[in-house]
Scaffold this active site. Structure first.
Site, mmCIF file in Angstrom:
data_model
loop_
_atom_site.group_PDB
_atom_site.id
_atom_site.type_symbol
_atom_site.label_atom_id
_atom_site.label_comp_id
_atom_site.label_asym_id
_atom_site.label_seq_id
_atom_site.Cartn_x
_atom_site.Cartn_y
_atom_site.Cartn_z
ATOM 1 N N ASP A 124 0.873 -1.159 0.000
ATOM 2 C CA ASP A 124 0.000 0.000 0.000
ATOM 3 C C ASP A 124 0.928 1.231 0.000
ATOM 4 O OD1 ASP A 124 -2.301 1.666 0.511
ATOM 5 O OD2 ASP A 124 -1.615 1.785 2.593
ATOM 6 N N LEU A 125 0.403 2.395 -0.352
ATOM 7 C CA LEU A 125 1.259 3.598 -0.383
ATOM 8 C C LEU A 125 1.138 4.435 0.900
ATOM 9 C CD1 LEU A 125 3.126 5.551 -2.047
ATOM 10 C CD2 LEU A 125 1.022 6.741 -2.673
ATOM 11 N N ASP A 126 -0.042 5.055 1.066
ATOM 12 C CA ASP A 126 -0.223 6.014 2.159
ATOM 13 C C ASP A 126 -0.164 5.316 3.516
ATOM 14 O OD1 ASP A 126 -0.875 8.377 0.489
ATOM 15 O OD2 ASP A 126 -2.654 7.223 -0.055
ATOM 16 N N THR B 289 1.953 9.905 4.439
ATOM 17 C CA THR B 289 0.936 10.820 3.909
ATOM 18 C C THR B 289 -0.442 10.610 4.547
ATOM 19 O OG1 THR B 289 0.891 9.222 2.111
ATOM 20 C CG2 THR B 289 1.816 11.394 1.605
ATOM 21 N N LYS C 227 -9.014 5.189 6.352
ATOM 22 C CA LYS C 227 -7.730 4.754 5.789
ATOM 23 C C LYS C 227 -7.944 3.660 4.745
ATOM 24 C CE LYS C 227 -4.562 5.871 9.554
ATOM 25 N NZ LYS C 227 -3.697 5.313 10.611
ATOM 26 N N SER D 266 -2.538 0.610 -4.314
ATOM 27 C CA SER D 266 -3.031 1.750 -3.545
ATOM 28 C C SER D 266 -4.371 2.237 -4.073
ATOM 29 C CB SER D 266 -2.014 2.892 -3.654
ATOM 30 O OG SER D 266 -2.564 4.102 -3.209
ATOM 31 N N ALA D 267 -5.184 2.804 -3.165
ATOM 32 C CA ALA D 267 -6.463 3.387 -3.572
ATOM 33 C C ALA D 267 -6.276 4.787 -4.142
ATOM 34 C CB ALA D 267 -7.387 3.463 -2.357
ATOM 35 N N LYS E 137 -10.974 -0.818 -1.764
ATOM 36 C CA LYS E 137 -10.744 -1.666 -0.596
ATOM 37 C C LYS E 137 -11.912 -1.434 0.376
ATOM 38 C CE LYS E 137 -5.738 -0.821 -0.986
ATOM 39 N NZ LYS E 137 -4.557 -0.153 -0.399
ATOM 40 N N GLU F 110 0.074 -3.372 4.674
ATOM 41 C CA GLU F 110 -1.055 -2.447 4.801
ATOM 42 C C GLU F 110 -1.099 -1.770 6.172
ATOM 43 O OE1 GLU F 110 -3.645 -0.881 3.871
ATOM 44 O OE2 GLU F 110 -3.868 -1.529 1.811
ATOM 45 N N ASP F 111 -1.526 -0.502 6.185
ATOM 46 C CA ASP F 111 -1.721 0.185 7.468
ATOM 47 C C ASP F 111 -3.202 0.351 7.786
ATOM 48 O OD1 ASP F 111 -2.172 2.117 5.411
ATOM 49 O OD2 ASP F 111 -2.032 3.684 6.935
HETATM 50 C C1 BG6 Z 1 -5.631 5.734 0.358
HETATM 51 C C2 BG6 Z 1 -5.688 6.556 1.618
HETATM 52 O O1 BG6 Z 1 -4.331 5.249 0.174
HETATM 53 O O2 BG6 Z 1 -5.996 6.518 -0.767
HETATM 54 C C3 BG6 Z 1 -7.057 7.197 1.775
HETATM 55 O O3 BG6 Z 1 -5.434 5.716 2.737
HETATM 56 C C4 BG6 Z 1 -7.399 8.003 0.518
HETATM 57 O O4 BG6 Z 1 -7.042 8.037 2.908
HETATM 58 C C5 BG6 Z 1 -7.298 7.092 -0.700
HETATM 59 O O5 BG6 Z 1 -8.724 8.510 0.617
HETATM 60 C C6 BG6 Z 1 -7.579 7.842 -2.006
HETATM 61 O O6 BG6 Z 1 -6.533 8.729 -2.233
HETATM 62 P P1 BG6 Z 1 -6.542 9.987 -3.194
HETATM 63 O O7 BG6 Z 1 -5.101 10.477 -3.111
HETATM 64 O O8 BG6 Z 1 -6.886 9.500 -4.565
HETATM 65 O O9 BG6 Z 1 -7.532 10.948 -2.673
HETATM 66 MG MG MG Z 2 -2.652 3.127 3.650
#
Ligand code: BG6
Ligand code: MG
Length: 221
Positions: free
Chosen positions: A9-11, A17, A45, A114-115, A145, A169-170
């Site tokens: 996962d990224l964030d 972030t 999240k 990542s989402a 997710k 994943e967090d």
């Molecule tokens: C996820 C974050 O990685 O991405 C969420 O944990 C975020 O908080 C989601 O809403 C979507 O991200 P973005 O950058 O497209 O708004």
């Molecule tokens: Mg995350």
């Protein structure tokens, strides 16, 4: 050597972030008279931008017209991107870079799952884009997710099956997505919150020596 698909996962896993998403949503929510806590934020999240705003509106028992809803999404992202401008390599979470380099050394396949629709520019800004063999992000999936689509797509593109995949994943939603795909789920964060994960660490730096080698032998419990 044994190989597995390593999916990150990224964030909140690769880069710090998650705090920016929280602040941006909290400010936006405050602007429409909705208050939410750190605990409630755990439910945001890993969740897509659209689904996050839907949840916040539900918490506040509010509705928006489709036009206002769209405007709020843009507002949140603009605020988030302003904060992202200040990102530097110092915001790569501890131990992650080293972990990725070790995987490269072992010629293990690496994907991002990542989402976020901002994933690619963030990885490029941090100079770690090329460490990922495959990137699946919010621009590539239709189901957010905890649906496993993002991770299944990532392992598929790497040429692996779910049972050979490991997800980092967090978020609760992300751990559930990995589990739904029958992938090994490694949580990064609080074990009380991420109790559905197969294993949880507070950071990559807390993983035992030779952890990658033990993961290569690990099967889904
Ligand atoms: C996820 C974050 O990685 O991405 C969420 O944990 C975020 O908080 C989601 O809403 C979507 O991200 P973005 O950058 O497209 O708004
Ligand atoms: Mg995350």
């Amino acid at each position: 050597m044994n190989k597995k698909a390593f999916i990150f996962d990224l964030d909140g896993v690769v880069v710090d972030t998650a705090k920016f998403h929280f602040v941006a949503w909290q400010r936006l929510a405050a602007g429409i008279g909705i208050d939410f806590t750190h605990e409630e934020n755990e439910q945001l999240k890993g969740v897509s931008r659209v689904d996050s705003l839907k949840k916040i509106l539900q918490w506040g028992n509010k509705t928006l017209s489709p036009e206002e809803f769209e405007k709020k999404l843009v507002q949140k992202n603009t605020e988030y991107l302003t904060m992202v401008e200040s990102l530097t390599v110092a915001d790569i979470l501890p131990g992650v870079h080293d972990f990725l380099l070790q995987l490269k050394e072992l010629e293990q396949p690496i994907a991002l799952g990542s989402a976020s629709k901002n994933a690619r520019p963030i990885l490029k800004k941090l100079g770690i884009y090329d460490l990922f063999d495959v990137i699946v992000d919010g621009t590539n999936v239709t189901k957010a997710k905890p649906d496993p689509e993002v991770f299944l797509n990532a392992c598929d593109q790497l040429g692996y099956v779910a049972s050979q995949s490991i997800v980092f994943e967090d978020s609760v939603a992300g751990v559930q997505a990995a589990n739904a795909a029958s992938m090994i789920s490694i949580g990064l964060g609080d074990p009380k919150i991420l109790h559905e994960a197969d294993e949880v660490f507070d950071a990559f730096t807390s993983m035992p020596e030779n952890y990658i080698h033990s993961l290569l032998k690990k099967h889904k419990s």
